[in-house]
Design an enzyme around this catalytic site. Structure first.
Site, PDB file in Angstrom:
ATOM      1  N   ALA A 252       0.803  -1.292   0.093  1.00 31.09           N
ATOM      2  CA  ALA A 252       0.064  -0.095  -0.058  1.00 31.09           C
ATOM      3  C   ALA A 252       0.769   1.266  -0.016  1.00 31.09           C
ATOM      4  O   ALA A 252       2.262   1.104   0.066  1.00 31.09           O
ATOM      5  CB  ALA A 252      -0.879   0.216   1.244  1.00 31.09           C
ATOM      6  N   LYS A 253       0.153   2.216  -0.125  1.00 38.41           N
ATOM      7  CA  LYS A 253       0.727   3.566  -0.129  1.00 38.41           C
ATOM      8  C   LYS A 253       1.983   3.848   1.138  1.00 38.41           C
ATOM      9  O   LYS A 253       2.925   4.428   0.738  1.00 38.41           O
ATOM     10  CB  LYS A 253      -0.266   4.718  -0.441  1.00 38.41           C
ATOM     11  CG  LYS A 253       0.141   5.952  -1.075  1.00 38.41           C
ATOM     12  CD  LYS A 253       0.024   5.815  -2.553  1.00 38.41           C
ATOM     13  CE  LYS A 253       0.393   7.325  -3.078  1.00 38.41           C
ATOM     14  NZ  LYS A 253      -0.140   7.152  -4.532  1.00 38.41           N
ATOM     15  N   ARG A 254       1.421   3.429   2.130  1.00 37.83           N
ATOM     16  CA  ARG A 254       2.267   3.788   3.446  1.00 37.83           C
ATOM     17  C   ARG A 254       3.596   2.982   3.387  1.00 37.83           C
ATOM     18  O   ARG A 254       4.468   3.397   4.075  1.00 37.83           O
ATOM     19  CB  ARG A 254       1.425   3.519   4.497  1.00 37.83           C
ATOM     20  CG  ARG A 254       1.189   1.875   4.764  1.00 37.83           C
ATOM     21  CD  ARG A 254       0.278   1.766   5.801  1.00 37.83           C
ATOM     22  NE  ARG A 254      -0.551   0.571   5.804  1.00 37.83           N
ATOM     23  CZ  ARG A 254      -0.256  -0.521   5.909  1.00 37.83           C
ATOM     24  NH1 ARG A 254       0.880  -0.788   6.436  1.00 37.83           N
ATOM     25  NH2 ARG A 254      -0.974  -1.514   5.675  1.00 37.83           N
ATOM     26  N   GLY A 256       5.499   3.042   0.979  1.00 37.24           N
ATOM     27  CA  GLY A 256       6.375   3.790  -0.270  1.00 37.24           C
ATOM     28  C   GLY A 256       6.063   3.234  -1.507  1.00 37.24           C
ATOM     29  O   GLY A 256       6.771   3.115  -2.317  1.00 37.24           O
TER      30      GLY A 256
END
Ligand SMILES: [Zn+2]
Length: 322
Positions: A252-254, A256
């Site tokens: 996911a985005k978190r 990176g």
């Protein structure tokens, strides 16, 4: 047998590193086996399809160094290569299954199925096992009900286990009848279900080897039943492990996990991105700069680790440091 392969992106979200890795591995398997490579756009999920995203995804795959012999942008002998343009092909396949008595209309609502369904639940994408409510409806009763409600169409699943060999995970077997029951192959609005469309397309396009993410491993037995019912030769399957973040959770985005588009905009070199994807797949040391073509010689799916590939945020940052 040549390993004609394909990648089938959905223009419903940007391509991230996990998708790009699956694309790279499917491309390498096809090229190392001397087979052609097909790009097919799976855009049947109408409301979620984002205009312009197909173009962006194809451009990003080319930027990475991948190429395809057939696809929506280059044409080919099995055109069209966009599922939304293939509805008559799916309707014909459904018609054959109906004529053979292998598909029947289902008038149940989701709530009705949930109310009568009993544990255990099958694969997550199918929800509760279908209890077979409409399996035995007479033609007259089905016709009467069709007067007030459009039916979905379900595949009549035979009893027994479906064994198959997966190119990454080894021998598999699933009991579709016990886990999923008769599954939907066309929705009430006429749109074919993923399971039917993907089988019809891979068969029509002569795909010999399907390399895809292992979130689809559980759907393979259902698809094998459809190949058999349609009298089509099934491809070999290889399900590559998903890419996760350092916490083990799906990318996911978190973590990176930038989209390929963002990596490109921020100035990453495609060779560094391919190097990172290769390192995640046990094909090259961390920090390598490579083109996809440089990985073809000696490539084998057997070299892919069976556990999840872990993407470290540090490795993503390193893409911008040279
Ligand atoms: Zn029903």
């Amino acid at each position: 047998m040549k390993s004609r392969g394909r990648f089938a992106p959905s223009p419903t979200g940007p391509l991230h590193l996990g998708n790009a890795r699956t694309a790279l591995l499917s491309w390498l398997a096809a090229r190392a086996g001397g087979g052609g490579y097909v790009m097919r756009v799976e855009d049947l999920d109408g409301p979620r399809v984002r205009p312009g995203l197909e173009l962006a995804i194809l451009a990003e795959l080319r930027w990475l160094g991948l190429s395809w012999d057939e696809g929506p942008d280059v044409g080919g002998p099995f055109a069209p290569y966009r599922q939304s343009a293939r509805l008559p092909v799916y309707a014909a396949a459904l018609g054959r299954l109906r004529e053979a008595g292998l598909a029947y209309p289902c008038f149940c609502s989701r709530a009705e199925i949930a109310a009568v369904a009993q544990a255990p639940h099958g694969p997550a994408d199918e929800g509760p096992r279908y209890p077979g409510t409409c399996r035995g409806l007479s033609a007259a009763e089905a016709a009467r009900r069709a007067g007030s409600r459009q039916p979905a169409w379900r595949f009549r699943v035979p009893e027994g286990e479906v064994p198959f060999a997966d190119g990454v995970h080894g021998p598999q077997r699933r009991d579709v009848s016990a886990e999923t029951g008769d599954f939907v192959i066309a929705r009430a609005d006429g749109v074919p279900a993923y399971q039917l469309a993907v089988v019809v397309d891979d068969a029509a396009m002569g795909i010999a080897e399907v390399v895809r993410g292992d979130d689809l491993l559980s759907s393979t037995a259902r698809q094998l039943l459809l190949y058999r019912a349609l009298g089509a030769a099934a491809p070999r399957f290889a399900h590559v492990p998903l890419v996760t973040g350092e916490d083990g959770a799906r990318l996911a985005k978190r973590h990176g996990a930038l989209s390929l588009g963002e990596l490109r905009e921020r100035g990453a070199d495609p060779r560094a991105v391919v190097g990172l994807l290769a390192a995640l797949s046990g094909l090259a040391p961390a920090g390598s700069w490579l083109t996809p073509a440089e990985l073809v010689a000696g490539f084998s799916l057997e070299r892919i680790p069976r556990g999840p590939a872990v993407l470290r945020a540090r490795e993503v940052e390193a893409l911008f440091e040279r």
